[in-house]
Motif scaffolding. Structure first.
Motif: not given
Lengths: 120, 273
Positions: A4-11, A26-28, A69-75, A81-85
């Motif tokens: 998974i690509r690392p998140r850019t600054h503040s999203g 991956v979700v697809e 949901v499992v895959v999105v959480t892991a991603g 992205d701790w808040l949304f994780a």
């Protein structure tokens, strides 16, 4: 290679907002896999008239969003992205809770009905 | 189940999938009344089949929408938390209201939303200036060769409507998209296509939570559910692709018509029983 690509600054420039990211891909794949398997089981069950195949097909269909949901959480964890994780983990918790209620609280109350439905 | 009735169910599932995927609805609003009133299916079996149909529609259209970058994952997650709390709390509130009151309240909400959507059908939520900051929950959207930006406003209204949507989803066998999509579009600044794609992405999860209870209790009518779900899969793939070719304005008018129709039917049911 990072999956998974690392998140850019503040999203704010999060690639997923402008187009599909690797997590989206991956979700697809997970969703398509679940649906194909479920559709194959349901079709085989309908054509052969075998209830266990239908039962399994519906079960796979019900578990597909859970796998998503499992895959999105892991991603989101991998993206840091701790808040949304945490948000995604909460949703997983609610799903787990409702599945627990389904099989341990609701199902035992209706054992005879469930057996009759299985025989239908 | 005869072959003819299986075919009718597959077609029913397919048409539900097309409209559901286009508008971000699971399709329970059409499927439950059609199954119970037209085909005489018991209500629990109809709700269970409709929930599985919602999952099929949601998952299949997500595979198309993710590819087009239409699903706003963060917004969806934020709203899903409210929906899940609503789902847990729904039983408590609903126990204090009669079925008649529930029907009248939701009918009134839908008719008002339908009129709001109709009035606003010409307005756009997207901003052509791509240097504008979409914020944490907003995003970008590509339409043809043009990139647009949208910002999420009045998040509280969006969260509140998701809470209400969660509350009624299990009760009335609705996915909740019929409340969320119009509110997100009319009040929160989310483009209709993004609202629909984000809604379908999340309602699969809400439906899975409720469907498992019907499944474990043995309320699921397996051949009926299988036939409807098998129709919904290709139907929703088609609907998700169609929504790309239809103008946003037409989607909003279609949504408004669905709201007025469903609201009218619920009002009749609430007032006549």
């Amino acid at each position: 290679m990072a999956l998974i690509r690392p998140r850019t600054h503040s999203g704010h420039n999060d690639p997923q907002l402008a187009g599909p990211s690797r997590l989206d891909r991956v979700v697809e794949i997970v969703l398509s896999g679940g649906l194909l398997l479920s559709a194959a089981l349901l079709l085989a069950g309908l054509l052969s008239g075998r209830a266990p195949l239908l039962w399994l097909g519906v079960l796979v269909m019900l578990l597909t969003p859970v796998a998503r949901v499992v895959v999105v959480t892991a991603g989101l964890v991998l993206r840091r992205d701790w808040l949304f994780a945490a948000v995604s983990l909460w949703i997983l918790g609610v799903l787990a809770f409702s599945f627990y209620v389904a099989w341990h609280v609701e199902a035992p109350r209706t054992r005879p009905a469930a057996a009759a439905a299985g025989a239908r | 189940m005869s072959e003819a009735s299986t075919l009718v169910l597959v077609l029913l599932g397919a048409s539900t999938g097309v409209v559901g995927a286009m508008l971000g609805l699971g399709g329970g609003v059409f499927l439950v009344p059609l199954l119970t009133l037209a085909l005489g299916v018991p209500i629990r079996g109809a709700v269970a089949a409709s929930l599985v149909c919602v999952i099929a529609t949601a998952s299949a259209s997500a595979t198309v929408n993710l590819n087009r970058g239409l699903v706003n994952l963060r917004l969806g997650l934020a709203l899903e938390v409210a929906t899940s709390i609503g789902g847990l709390a729904g039983g408590l509130v609903a126990a204090r209201l009669s079925a008649r009151q529930l029907f009248v309240i939701f009918a009134a909400t839908m008719i008002v939303m339908g009129l709001v959507m109709m009035r606003r059908s010409g307005q756009r939520n997207v901003i052509a200036d791509t240097t504008r900051d979409p914020g944490v929950l907003g995003g970008r959207l590509r339409e043809g060769d043009t990139l647009y930006v949208y910002q999420v406003r009045r998040l509280g209204v969006g969260l509140g409507s998701s809470l209400a949507a969660g509350g009624i989803s299990g009760l009335l066998g609705l996915g909740g998209g019929i409340i969320k999509v119009p509110v997100l579009n009319a009040f929160c600044g989310v483009p209709i296509r993004v609202a629909a794609a984000t809604s379908t992405f999340m309602i699969g999860v809400t439906a899975a939570a409720s469907a498992m209870i019907y499944f474990s209790r043995g309320d699921m009518l397996l051949p009926l559910t299988a036939a409807v779900a098998l129709g919904a899969l290709p139907g929703s793939l088609l609907g998700a692709r169609l929504s790309e070719r239809v103008e946003a304005r037409s989607l909003k008018i279609l949504m408004a018509c669905v709201l007025l129709l469903v609201g009218g039917r619920m009002a009749l049911e609430g007032l006549w029983r």
